[in-house]
Design a protein around this motif. Sequence first.
Motif, PDB file in Angstrom:
ATOM      1  N   GLN A  64       0.839  -1.294   0.175  1.00 17.92           N
ATOM      2  CA  GLN A  64       0.016  -0.021  -0.206  1.00 17.92           C
ATOM      3  C   GLN A  64       0.914   1.134  -0.006  1.00 17.92           C
ATOM      4  OE1 GLN A  64      -3.539   0.629   0.282  1.00 17.92           O
ATOM      5  NE2 GLN A  64      -3.331  -1.713  -0.414  1.00 17.92           N
ATOM      6  N   ASN A  65       0.470   2.377  -0.595  1.00 18.21           N
ATOM      7  CA  ASN A  65       1.110   3.580  -0.505  1.00 18.21           C
ATOM      8  C   ASN A  65       0.213   4.670   0.091  1.00 18.21           C
ATOM      9  OD1 ASN A  65       3.113   5.273  -0.855  1.00 18.21           O
ATOM     10  ND2 ASN A  65       3.624   4.901  -3.004  1.00 18.21           N
ATOM     11  N   PRO A  66       0.211   4.805   1.334  1.00 19.46           N
ATOM     12  CA  PRO A  66      -0.716   5.412   2.134  1.00 19.46           C
ATOM     13  C   PRO A  66      -0.349   6.994   2.036  1.00 19.46           C
ATOM     14  CG  PRO A  66       0.812   4.821   3.623  1.00 19.46           C
ATOM     15  CD  PRO A  66       1.103   4.060   2.178  1.00 19.46           C
ATOM     16  N   THR A  67      -1.426   7.967   2.239  1.00 19.14           N
ATOM     17  CA  THR A  67      -1.079   9.232   2.161  1.00 19.14           C
ATOM     18  C   THR A  67      -0.438   9.664   3.437  1.00 19.14           C
ATOM     19  OG1 THR A  67      -3.200   9.878   3.122  1.00 19.14           O
ATOM     20  CG2 THR A  67      -3.149   9.510   0.701  1.00 19.14           C
ATOM     21  N   VAL A  68      -0.013  10.987   3.541  1.00 15.36           N
ATOM     22  CA  VAL A  68       0.725  11.594   4.503  1.00 15.36           C
ATOM     23  C   VAL A  68      -0.469  11.510   5.870  1.00 15.36           C
ATOM     24  CG1 VAL A  68       1.519  13.685   5.781  1.00 15.36           C
ATOM     25  CG2 VAL A  68       2.106  13.158   3.565  1.00 15.36           C
ATOM     26  N   GLU A  69      -1.666  11.924   5.639  1.00 12.70           N
ATOM     27  CA  GLU A  69      -2.748  11.803   6.719  1.00 12.70           C
ATOM     28  C   GLU A  69      -2.968  10.522   7.156  1.00 12.70           C
ATOM     29  OE1 GLU A  69      -2.948  13.395   3.788  1.00 12.70           O
ATOM     30  OE2 GLU A  69      -2.953  15.602   4.623  1.00 12.70           O
ATOM     31  N   GLU A  70      -2.816   9.530   6.364  1.00 15.03           N
ATOM     32  CA  GLU A  70      -3.138   8.112   6.931  1.00 15.03           C
ATOM     33  C   GLU A  70      -1.904   7.806   7.671  1.00 15.03           C
ATOM     34  OE1 GLU A  70      -5.788   6.824   3.235  1.00 15.03           O
ATOM     35  OE2 GLU A  70      -3.737   6.250   3.247  1.00 15.03           O
ATOM     36  N   LEU A  71      -0.686   8.122   7.323  1.00 13.28           N
ATOM     37  CA  LEU A  71       0.588   7.666   7.904  1.00 13.28           C
ATOM     38  C   LEU A  71       0.480   8.500   9.255  1.00 13.28           C
ATOM     39  CD1 LEU A  71       3.231   7.983   4.926  1.00 13.28           C
ATOM     40  CD2 LEU A  71       2.804   5.992   6.620  1.00 13.28           C
ATOM     41  N   MET A  72      -0.004   9.509   9.469  1.00 12.75           N
ATOM     42  CA  MET A  72       0.084  10.411  10.677  1.00 12.75           C
ATOM     43  C   MET A  72      -0.850   9.427  11.645  1.00 12.75           C
ATOM     44  SD  MET A  72      -0.019  14.243   9.299  1.00 12.75           S
ATOM     45  CE  MET A  72      -0.680  15.214  10.769  1.00 12.75           C
ATOM     46  N   GLN A  73      -2.033   9.128  11.157  1.00 13.01           N
ATOM     47  CA  GLN A  73      -3.098   8.324  12.036  1.00 13.01           C
ATOM     48  C   GLN A  73      -2.355   7.052  12.295  1.00 13.01           C
ATOM     49  OE1 GLN A  73      -6.016   9.413  12.597  1.00 13.01           O
ATOM     50  NE2 GLN A  73      -5.999   7.736  14.138  1.00 13.01           N
ATOM     51  N   LEU A  74      -1.630   6.272  11.350  1.00 10.62           N
ATOM     52  CA  LEU A  74      -0.850   5.083  11.649  1.00 10.62           C
ATOM     53  C   LEU A  74       0.332   5.232  13.013  1.00 10.62           C
ATOM     54  CD1 LEU A  74      -0.290   3.427   8.019  1.00 10.62           C
ATOM     55  CD2 LEU A  74      -1.351   2.329  10.184  1.00 10.62           C
ATOM     56  N   ILE A  75       1.070   6.216  12.767  1.00 12.46           N
ATOM     57  CA  ILE A  75       2.021   6.621  13.852  1.00 12.46           C
ATOM     58  C   ILE A  75       1.391   6.900  15.069  1.00 12.46           C
ATOM     59  CG2 ILE A  75       3.795   8.027  14.507  1.00 12.46           C
ATOM     60  CD1 ILE A  75       4.245   8.426  11.267  1.00 12.46           C
ATOM     61  N   ARG A  76       0.115   7.708  15.120  1.00 17.35           N
ATOM     62  CA  ARG A  76      -0.450   8.026  16.399  1.00 17.35           C
ATOM     63  C   ARG A  76      -1.091   6.853  17.073  1.00 17.35           C
ATOM     64  NH1 ARG A  76      -4.026  11.617  14.210  1.00 17.35           N
ATOM     65  NH2 ARG A  76      -3.123  13.157  13.312  1.00 17.35           N
ATOM     66  N   ASP A  77      -1.544   6.029  16.170  1.00 17.89           N
ATOM     67  CA  ASP A  77      -2.116   4.499  16.596  1.00 17.89           C
ATOM     68  C   ASP A  77      -1.085   3.811  17.242  1.00 17.89           C
ATOM     69  OD1 ASP A  77      -4.579   5.331  16.071  1.00 17.89           O
ATOM     70  OD2 ASP A  77      -4.676   3.833  13.883  1.00 17.89           O
ATOM     71  N   ARG A  78       0.113   3.857  16.922  1.00 16.58           N
ATOM     72  CA  ARG A  78       1.141   3.163  17.666  1.00 16.58           C
ATOM     73  C   ARG A  78       1.663   3.761  18.854  1.00 16.58           C
ATOM     74  NH1 ARG A  78       1.893  -1.814  16.259  1.00 16.58           N
ATOM     75  NH2 ARG A  78       0.120  -1.812  14.938  1.00 16.58           N
ATOM     76  N   GLY A  79       0.736   4.491  19.559  1.00 15.64           N
ATOM     77  CA  GLY A  79       0.851   4.806  20.833  1.00 15.64           C
ATOM     78  C   GLY A  79       1.872   5.985  21.222  1.00 15.64           C
ATOM     79  N   LEU A  80       1.657   7.229  20.440  1.00 15.90           N
ATOM     80  CA  LEU A  80       2.830   8.079  20.759  1.00 15.90           C
ATOM     81  C   LEU A  80       2.182   9.300  20.922  1.00 15.90           C
ATOM     82  CD1 LEU A  80       5.625   7.407  17.970  1.00 15.90           C
ATOM     83  CD2 LEU A  80       5.931   7.924  20.397  1.00 15.90           C
TER      84      LEU A  80
END
Lengths: 80, 321
Positions: A64-80
């Motif tokens: 998959q090639n996510p957008t910047v917004e989706e990446l921000m969400q993924l990084i946030r979901d990882r508990g930071l």
Amino acid sequence: MVIKILGAGCSSCAQLEKNTKEALERLGLEAQVVKISDIQDILAYSVMSFPALVIDENVVLYGQNPTVEELMQLIRDRGL
Amino acid sequence: MSIFRPVQIFADWLTYSIFAMQQKSLAAEAVNFFIFDTIKIFILLSVIIFFVSLIRSFIPPERIRKILSHKYEITGNLLAAFFGIITPFCTCSAIPLFLGFIEAGIPLGVTFSFLIASPMINEVAIVLLLGLFGWKISLIYIISGYIIAVVSGVILGKMKLEHLVEYMVTRRADTSLGVMKLTWKQRIRSAKNYTAEILKKIWPYILIGIGIGAWIHGYVPTEFIMRYAAGNSWYAVPLVTLIGIPLYSNAAGVLPLVSVLTEKGVAIGTTLAFMMAITGLSLPEFLILKKVMKAKLIIIFATVVGIGILFTGYLFNYLLS
């Protein structure tokens, strides 16, 4: 936090790396972004479709090639 | 072809009204053919690649591997060839796929069934076949390709060639990956991006192919093709199979040309063999597989698939003559 980008030299891998860095910047976070292209190292994550994203040794996305917004969400979901 | 009627009307309007070309002249027919075929092929490509990649987002290779790792030979081959059809293939993904399958304990023959079907039966080839040859030839191509992938995989499996894999395979007990949660929005965006990427890569080849095809269609007499293209002599099938091997990346450009040759009388079995050799026996793929397998294994693999292609070519030349 270590973020790894797995890819066997496809053009979308460079795109994912760029987007990941931008997502981190927008979140104001510091993290190590590493590109993994050695086949042996890639296979250790059981991934076969690219690009793939690994956050702290967890495969969170592949093929998959996510957008910047989706990446921000993924990084946030990882508990930071 | 009735759904492309508006395209034909548009092509006619452009040729005869806007370019004001003379009705029935050779130049007008070639231009008309070019406009019609180009638009038709690009519409088909955009729609079909988009939907295939949408379906694909539900069955990534990682999931296919999981299913196949529980299967034995024959059933495994049948399934692997089927999954090969829906998986996109690019030479850059050949090695991770091959090694990923082997490491999960999938038998070599089953892995080969997948590796044969994946490039041979791909959506770009199917669209071009559909647009240029019609559904019957497309169906014959898909079914023959599928049978070649299954049978070649079974034969290669029986040959016990595992020692020719030149890579330290680490058997991984657990190759399962968590299921990614993708929204429809993400799937649609991915499919759109993928479609654009493929079109960007192949459009020049298609235009050139259709361009030359249109020229032959309009200007080159059938007798000339029949005399020099040797479409129906006994050596035509092996000859086109060999010519097809280095042409992989140009498949999109070669097919429009081949369709015109077929229209001018080249036998259909020969055409099928040519297309299968282009997609199924690819030089770049062999070169990249050389990194993980001995040359001997690649030669055996190519020979088995090559024989399957020759057989298909002769069979349909015989059946449809």
